[in-house]
Design an enzyme around this catalytic site. Sequence first.
Site, PDB file in Angstrom:
ATOM      1  N   GLU A 123      -9.654 -10.043  -7.813  1.00  0.00           N
ATOM      2  CA  GLU A 123      -8.644  -8.990  -7.640  1.00  0.00           C
ATOM      3  C   GLU A 123      -7.478  -9.158  -8.630  1.00  0.00           C
ATOM      4  O   GLU A 123      -6.983  -8.168  -9.172  1.00  0.00           O
ATOM      5  CB  GLU A 123      -8.135  -9.000  -6.196  1.00  0.00           C
ATOM      6  CG  GLU A 123      -9.219  -8.571  -5.209  1.00  0.00           C
ATOM      7  CD  GLU A 123      -8.838  -8.797  -3.746  1.00  0.00           C
ATOM      8  OE1 GLU A 123      -7.690  -9.230  -3.480  1.00  0.00           O
ATOM      9  OE2 GLU A 123      -9.691  -8.542  -2.876  1.00  0.00           O
ATOM     10  N   PHE A 160     -15.462   3.526   7.349  1.00  0.00           N
ATOM     11  CA  PHE A 160     -14.072   3.800   6.984  1.00  0.00           C
ATOM     12  C   PHE A 160     -13.839   3.816   5.471  1.00  0.00           C
ATOM     13  O   PHE A 160     -12.731   4.101   5.019  1.00  0.00           O
ATOM     14  CB  PHE A 160     -13.126   2.786   7.651  1.00  0.00           C
ATOM     15  CG  PHE A 160     -13.361   1.343   7.266  1.00  0.00           C
ATOM     16  CD1 PHE A 160     -12.803   0.810   6.102  1.00  0.00           C
ATOM     17  CD2 PHE A 160     -14.153   0.509   8.060  1.00  0.00           C
ATOM     18  CE1 PHE A 160     -13.014  -0.517   5.742  1.00  0.00           C
ATOM     19  CE2 PHE A 160     -14.370  -0.824   7.708  1.00  0.00           C
ATOM     20  CZ  PHE A 160     -13.806  -1.337   6.540  1.00  0.00           C
ATOM     21  N   ASN A 185      -1.868  -0.034   7.434  1.00  0.00           N
ATOM     22  CA  ASN A 185      -1.403  -1.399   7.719  1.00  0.00           C
ATOM     23  C   ASN A 185      -0.608  -2.032   6.577  1.00  0.00           C
ATOM     24  O   ASN A 185      -0.447  -3.246   6.512  1.00  0.00           O
ATOM     25  CB  ASN A 185      -2.560  -2.278   8.201  1.00  0.00           C
ATOM     26  CG  ASN A 185      -3.653  -2.439   7.165  1.00  0.00           C
ATOM     27  OD1 ASN A 185      -3.524  -1.934   6.042  1.00  0.00           O
ATOM     28  ND2 ASN A 185      -4.702  -3.156   7.513  1.00  0.00           N
ATOM     29  N   LYS A 221       0.838  -1.198   0.000  1.00  0.00           N
ATOM     30  CA  LYS A 221       0.000   0.000   0.000  1.00  0.00           C
ATOM     31  C   LYS A 221       0.882   1.261   0.000  1.00  0.00           C
ATOM     32  O   LYS A 221       2.091   1.187   0.228  1.00  0.00           O
ATOM     33  CB  LYS A 221      -0.929  -0.049   1.215  1.00  0.00           C
ATOM     34  CG  LYS A 221      -1.955  -1.187   1.166  1.00  0.00           C
ATOM     35  CD  LYS A 221      -2.803  -1.195   2.442  1.00  0.00           C
ATOM     36  CE  LYS A 221      -3.921  -2.214   2.370  1.00  0.00           C
ATOM     37  NZ  LYS A 221      -4.746  -2.189   3.627  1.00  0.00           N
ATOM     38  N   ARG A 234      -1.819 -14.249   3.932  1.00  0.00           N
ATOM     39  CA  ARG A 234      -2.551 -13.649   5.068  1.00  0.00           C
ATOM     40  C   ARG A 234      -1.755 -13.840   6.357  1.00  0.00           C
ATOM     41  O   ARG A 234      -1.655 -12.925   7.175  1.00  0.00           O
ATOM     42  CB  ARG A 234      -3.941 -14.283   5.214  1.00  0.00           C
ATOM     43  CG  ARG A 234      -4.878 -14.091   4.043  1.00  0.00           C
ATOM     44  CD  ARG A 234      -5.484 -12.733   3.902  1.00  0.00           C
ATOM     45  NE  ARG A 234      -6.319 -12.320   5.003  1.00  0.00           N
ATOM     46  CZ  ARG A 234      -6.990 -11.166   5.030  1.00  0.00           C
ATOM     47  NH1 ARG A 234      -6.909 -10.313   4.015  1.00  0.00           N
ATOM     48  NH2 ARG A 234      -7.724 -10.829   6.055  1.00  0.00           N
ATOM     49  N   TYR A 292     -12.184  -2.514  -3.518  1.00  0.00           N
ATOM     50  CA  TYR A 292     -12.760  -2.532  -2.163  1.00  0.00           C
ATOM     51  C   TYR A 292     -14.294  -2.514  -2.184  1.00  0.00           C
ATOM     52  O   TYR A 292     -14.907  -2.014  -1.266  1.00  0.00           O
ATOM     53  CB  TYR A 292     -12.210  -1.361  -1.349  1.00  0.00           C
ATOM     54  CG  TYR A 292     -10.814  -1.596  -0.799  1.00  0.00           C
ATOM     55  CD1 TYR A 292     -10.515  -2.736  -0.052  1.00  0.00           C
ATOM     56  CD2 TYR A 292      -9.796  -0.661  -1.001  1.00  0.00           C
ATOM     57  CE1 TYR A 292      -9.237  -2.956   0.456  1.00  0.00           C
ATOM     58  CE2 TYR A 292      -8.513  -0.874  -0.490  1.00  0.00           C
ATOM     59  CZ  TYR A 292      -8.243  -2.025   0.242  1.00  0.00           C
ATOM     60  OH  TYR A 292      -6.982  -2.231   0.765  1.00  0.00           O
ATOM     61  N   THR A 330      -5.555  -7.838  10.387  1.00  0.00           N
ATOM     62  CA  THR A 330      -5.847  -6.493   9.886  1.00  0.00           C
ATOM     63  C   THR A 330      -5.413  -5.384  10.840  1.00  0.00           C
ATOM     64  O   THR A 330      -4.880  -4.358  10.418  1.00  0.00           O
ATOM     65  CB  THR A 330      -7.365  -6.383   9.604  1.00  0.00           C
ATOM     66  OG1 THR A 330      -7.751  -7.489   8.769  1.00  0.00           O
ATOM     67  CG2 THR A 330      -7.705  -5.081   8.900  1.00  0.00           C
ATOM     68  N   ARG A 359       2.665  -6.787   9.422  1.00  0.00           N
ATOM     69  CA  ARG A 359       1.949  -5.764  10.183  1.00  0.00           C
ATOM     70  C   ARG A 359       2.414  -5.736  11.634  1.00  0.00           C
ATOM     71  O   ARG A 359       2.496  -4.682  12.257  1.00  0.00           O
ATOM     72  CB  ARG A 359       0.445  -6.012  10.083  1.00  0.00           C
ATOM     73  CG  ARG A 359      -0.118  -5.669   8.693  1.00  0.00           C
ATOM     74  CD  ARG A 359      -1.489  -6.273   8.485  1.00  0.00           C
ATOM     75  NE  ARG A 359      -2.163  -5.767   7.284  1.00  0.00           N
ATOM     76  CZ  ARG A 359      -3.288  -6.276   6.811  1.00  0.00           C
ATOM     77  NH1 ARG A 359      -3.863  -7.307   7.405  1.00  0.00           N
ATOM     78  NH2 ARG A 359      -3.846  -5.766   5.726  1.00  0.00           N
TER      79      ARG A 359
END
Length: 149
Positions: free
Chosen positions: A126, A57, A112, A9, A85, A49, A91, A102
Amino acid sequence: MEQTLVLVKPDGVQRGLIGEIIHRLERRGLKLKGLKFMQMTRELAGAHYEAHVGKPFYPGLVDYITSGPVVAMVWEGNSAIQIVRNTMGVTKPVEAAPGTIRGDFAVEIGRNLVHGSDGVESAAREVSLFFAPEELVDWQRDAERWIRE
Ligand code: IDP
Ligand code: MG
């Protein structure tokens, strides 16, 4: 063989963690199938998303994911979705185990660092949002027999 979409990100890019994140996935034994450095549009963010549309959010999430460039990748392997994951951590970074991305580098849910698809259907959706089929590379990894039996 599963494929999963991973994003470094904008905070991961800005903080110089592109290499760190790739390094962890590469060393884990997953196989890289595609990679691009790109600026996400708000349209792509909305499609990516879509499951979060309407949540409190969501507007901030679209602002965040479009706030700077991202690295988009496809990684492949048996159980690649779960492996990514687990390597990312949960998360909420506060709850993420040390040793995860994370858990080692993040403190807040809204920063994150990394995205990984959460299931077989979302992964397929995706991957196709970010990559054309011809952008995924078929290649033989010579170390394969030392990673999988
Ligand atoms: P995931 O990234 O671990 O799969 P999701 O629940 O799919 O988590 O949420 C997508 C992203 O939305 C999270 O990674 C995080 O950046 C953001 N997010 C989720 N919940 C919150 C929240 O309560 N506040 C702020 N951002 C959130
Ligand atoms: Mg998710």
